[in-house]
Design a protein around this motif. Sequence first.
Motif, mmCIF file in Angstrom:
data_model
loop_
_atom_site.group_PDB
_atom_site.id
_atom_site.type_symbol
_atom_site.label_atom_id
_atom_site.label_comp_id
_atom_site.label_asym_id
_atom_site.label_seq_id
_atom_site.Cartn_x
_atom_site.Cartn_y
_atom_site.Cartn_z
ATOM 1 N N LEU B 85 0.849 -1.203 0.000
ATOM 2 C CA LEU B 85 0.000 0.000 0.000
ATOM 3 C C LEU B 85 0.876 1.241 0.000
ATOM 4 C CD1 LEU B 85 -2.941 -0.520 2.507
ATOM 5 C CD2 LEU B 85 -2.976 -0.472 0.018
ATOM 6 N N ARG B 86 0.563 2.156 -0.875
ATOM 7 C CA ARG B 86 1.306 3.419 -0.922
ATOM 8 C C ARG B 86 0.319 4.565 -0.743
ATOM 9 N NH1 ARG B 86 4.355 0.425 0.235
ATOM 10 N NH2 ARG B 86 5.913 -0.663 -0.993
ATOM 11 N N GLY B 87 -0.224 4.676 0.427
ATOM 12 C CA GLY B 87 -1.096 5.809 0.725
ATOM 13 C C GLY B 87 -2.564 5.607 0.394
ATOM 14 N N GLU B 88 -2.903 4.568 -0.381
ATOM 15 C CA GLU B 88 -4.317 4.410 -0.718
ATOM 16 C C GLU B 88 -5.043 3.600 0.362
ATOM 17 O OE1 GLU B 88 -1.693 2.725 -2.150
ATOM 18 O OE2 GLU B 88 -2.475 1.592 -3.858
ATOM 19 N N MET B 89 -6.320 3.459 0.188
ATOM 20 C CA MET B 89 -7.134 2.707 1.145
ATOM 21 C C MET B 89 -7.460 1.340 0.555
ATOM 22 S SD MET B 89 -9.300 2.986 4.006
ATOM 23 C CE MET B 89 -10.388 4.369 4.267
ATOM 24 N N LEU B 90 -7.219 0.313 1.355
ATOM 25 C CA LEU B 90 -7.493 -1.049 0.908
ATOM 26 C C LEU B 90 -8.603 -1.629 1.767
ATOM 27 C CD1 LEU B 90 -6.545 -3.687 -0.688
ATOM 28 C CD2 LEU B 90 -5.099 -4.126 1.297
ATOM 29 N N TYR B 91 -9.572 -2.266 1.135
ATOM 30 C CA TYR B 91 -10.663 -2.935 1.842
ATOM 31 C C TYR B 91 -10.449 -4.435 1.708
ATOM 32 C CZ TYR B 91 -13.074 1.557 1.349
ATOM 33 O OH TYR B 91 -13.411 2.879 1.391
ATOM 34 N N PRO B 164 -20.612 -11.815 -3.866
ATOM 35 C CA PRO B 164 -20.041 -11.410 -2.566
ATOM 36 C C PRO B 164 -19.305 -12.559 -1.873
ATOM 37 C CG PRO B 164 -22.325 -10.721 -2.745
ATOM 38 C CD PRO B 164 -22.056 -11.609 -3.921
ATOM 39 N N ASN B 165 -19.686 -13.792 -2.178
ATOM 40 C CA ASN B 165 -19.030 -14.926 -1.541
ATOM 41 C C ASN B 165 -17.647 -15.208 -2.112
ATOM 42 O OD1 ASN B 165 -21.148 -15.496 0.216
ATOM 43 N ND2 ASN B 165 -22.257 -16.496 -1.426
ATOM 44 N N ALA B 166 -17.331 -14.611 -3.253
ATOM 45 C CA ALA B 166 -16.018 -14.796 -3.853
ATOM 46 C C ALA B 166 -15.164 -13.540 -3.682
ATOM 47 C CB ALA B 166 -16.152 -15.135 -5.335
ATOM 48 N N TYR B 167 -15.767 -12.472 -3.140
ATOM 49 C CA TYR B 167 -15.081 -11.193 -2.966
ATOM 50 C C TYR B 167 -14.012 -11.282 -1.885
ATOM 51 C CZ TYR B 167 -14.581 -6.430 -1.049
ATOM 52 O OH TYR B 167 -14.094 -5.251 -0.553
ATOM 53 N N LEU B 168 -12.831 -10.738 -2.167
ATOM 54 C CA LEU B 168 -11.760 -10.675 -1.161
ATOM 55 C C LEU B 168 -11.527 -9.250 -0.699
ATOM 56 C CD1 LEU B 168 -8.925 -12.895 -2.697
ATOM 57 C CD2 LEU B 168 -10.228 -13.393 -0.635
ATOM 58 N N GLY B 169 -11.498 -8.312 -1.663
ATOM 59 C CA GLY B 169 -11.228 -6.934 -1.287
ATOM 60 C C GLY B 169 -11.149 -6.036 -2.497
ATOM 61 N N HIS B 170 -10.865 -4.773 -2.257
ATOM 62 C CA HIS B 170 -10.687 -3.856 -3.378
ATOM 63 C C HIS B 170 -9.906 -2.635 -2.948
ATOM 64 C CE1 HIS B 170 -14.342 -2.067 -1.510
ATOM 65 N NE2 HIS B 170 -13.893 -0.949 -2.020
ATOM 66 N N GLY B 202 -16.240 2.792 -11.178
ATOM 67 C CA GLY B 202 -15.161 3.745 -10.964
ATOM 68 C C GLY B 202 -13.862 3.241 -11.535
ATOM 69 N N GLN B 203 -12.781 3.496 -10.795
ATOM 70 C CA GLN B 203 -11.450 3.139 -11.281
ATOM 71 C C GLN B 203 -10.711 2.456 -10.135
ATOM 72 O OE1 GLN B 203 -10.419 4.714 -14.516
ATOM 73 N NE2 GLN B 203 -8.842 3.127 -14.505
ATOM 74 N N GLY B 204 -10.286 1.242 -10.343
ATOM 75 C CA GLY B 204 -9.560 0.575 -9.276
ATOM 76 C C GLY B 204 -9.377 -0.911 -9.534
ATOM 77 N N THR B 205 -9.094 -1.643 -8.448
ATOM 78 C CA THR B 205 -8.842 -3.076 -8.556
ATOM 79 C C THR B 205 -9.732 -3.826 -7.579
ATOM 80 O OG1 THR B 205 -6.533 -2.534 -8.985
ATOM 81 C CG2 THR B 205 -7.008 -4.828 -8.509
ATOM 82 N N VAL B 206 -10.337 -4.889 -8.059
ATOM 83 C CA VAL B 206 -11.136 -5.751 -7.188
ATOM 84 C C VAL B 206 -10.419 -7.097 -7.085
ATOM 85 C CG1 VAL B 206 -13.363 -6.893 -6.857
ATOM 86 C CG2 VAL B 206 -13.285 -4.628 -7.882
ATOM 87 N N TYR B 207 -10.279 -7.610 -5.865
ATOM 88 C CA TYR B 207 -9.655 -8.913 -5.675
ATOM 89 C C TYR B 207 -10.733 -9.961 -5.406
ATOM 90 C CZ TYR B 207 -5.370 -6.210 -5.045
ATOM 91 O OH TYR B 207 -4.313 -5.361 -5.235
ATOM 92 N N ILE B 208 -10.648 -11.064 -6.138
ATOM 93 C CA ILE B 208 -11.588 -12.148 -5.871
ATOM 94 C C ILE B 208 -10.820 -13.464 -5.728
ATOM 95 C CG2 ILE B 208 -13.527 -11.067 -7.088
ATOM 96 C CD1 ILE B 208 -13.012 -13.088 -9.391
#
Lengths: 210, 217, 206
Positions: B85-91, B164-170, B202-208
């Motif tokens: 992480l470089r300053g951003e917010m990770l969920y 949602p059951n395969a969602y890890l974060g974003h 939006g713009q970003g990355t989703v982890y599954i």
Amino acid sequence: MTSFALKNDRLLQVALDNEEILATAGSMVACSGNIKFEKALLGGEGLFGVLKRKVTTEQFELMCVKGSGIVYFANKAQEISILPLNNEKVFIESNSLLAFDKNLKTNVAFAGIAGATSGQGLFTTTVEGIGHVAVISQGGILAFEVNGIYPFCVDPDAFIGYQGNVQKEFIFDVNWKTMIGENSGESYQLKFTGQGIVYIQAAERPRPKS
Amino acid sequence: MPTYSLVNYKMLAIALAKEEIFAKRGSMICYTGKINFTRSYLAGGGVQNLAMREVTNEELIVMRARGTGKICYGYDGKYVTIIPLRGEMLYIETDSVLAYDSRLQTGTIFQGNQGGVQGIIKGVASGQGLFTTTFSGSGEVAIISQGDAIALEVTQKEPIFVDPNAYLGHKGMLTTQFVTDVNWKTLIGQTSGESYQFKFTGQGTVYIQAYEREKKP
Amino acid sequence: MIYNYETLPDNDNLNNYSYCLNVVNQMIITKGKMIAYYGMLRFEAIGVNLLDLIVQESLNTPRYGNNFVVVTGQGKLVLGDRACEIASYDLEDAHLTVKASRVLAFSPSLICQESTLAGYLTFLGTGQLIASSNGPVVFLEAPAKVDPDAILGWADLPSPSYHYDYEYIKDVFSAVGSLAGLKKSGEERQLNFTGKGTILIQSSEQ
């Protein structure tokens, strides 16, 4: 032919361009674009399909996925292999099917001796024509040639499918029986002869508890 | 500064020099050196967190390891991914957090359509939402997943729908929304509980992960 | 890759999760771990007949004897264990202890005995041992402390002892632990290895 690709070992990526595929219900994990999902029945299963659903505890349901966009499919983090079919016919354990082209012809067969109720048999789906089949396995599928020189035996719980001109028989080996022990229920082997390819996985499916 | 490295795809190694690290309870595999373990809680205080603690309880317990040496972590055969992480917010879905350290600020939020404490409890009960741990600052977070974590890019052009059951974060500039697809609902049926999807725009990355978590009863 | 009798490797992995044994004379394997084979192979349970002659030297474990079967004949046999990683260990004049549930096969030239730590088997001598693990095996030099669930085995080391974390002991003595119904996790109790030797660790708990 619809575009089937692996995003990684365990995630199938299908790009649809106004096309249609069939996949096991609930296997979609992500999608983008304009995609519709509809309930579908495995092709040509008819009356037998109803019977099958009664004896197998598992619900084997398919959904029809159509539209334009990208759809990702997965099942319990199992490895996925894509088999391209070029006017061929492949026999796949029904529980190992993940997705396939809509224009492939499918049918369900039951192979076994003692019957479905005892769990001593396999439900096999035949897939035939031109297109892609995505098959799930634990640890990836291993392909073995059957060529008539050496007989090839497999543990039915590790069996995934086969193709070609292959004959299979169940053997009850007394030695084998003593080896495995009563409690595991694994008292028979599948023996293949003829000419073709047999697919297995490096794991044993848990047996339905009776 | 604790250093993170992967021993292999299922094992994380962290070297500590009079430092501390927080990790999922039960994930410690082995260690060398002089290290002490104590229980701690994920995320800061506050009323909302208390409410969350009530509904999630166990999940928020982490182990704090403090000392000098090297610790290896792994959990239940799952794959480990280190996200810098470089300053951003990770969920990150709370259950999937393996390890992090105090360079990052953590929080717990409930991602759902209902607001307030009551909404959280209602959301949890109905399965319409997820507990997510937030990380912000600069540092590393190690997460676990069934099979490797898959990063899917989201662009302005194309929103993405995730089970949602395969969602890890974003991470990134993403708006999240729970949508109920009537079509999807009739297809899957009540039993599987899979009646809603997670929509990201939006713009970003989703982890599954290539695995659908089973619903808690 | 499509394998046949000729293209199957002699004693090597097919992938991370399967291993091909070239059986020439005898091999001792764990029941239920054979997933496929080519050739003429016979499987015999221990304690049936003259096979006892083969195993009376090598299989010195009444507790686990029933887990094993002797394969005789000539053929190629593929082992698999719930899609766990599989590795082969060539032992030379060795002293290796392995978690019993992780042993898949070993050559009859090895002597297999029960370890003093319950649930483990000790292998002495020269030969081949095949074992599975949850995640790749990591080799660690002693001294170290390891979560008992993640241990695969150890070589040339004295049997380990248990190390309890100070906080855990404090909880037990203050009776807080028993009230809270504390479950032991790896952080609270570890196997402590001292001396010089190698520890084999699975990358995850059992």
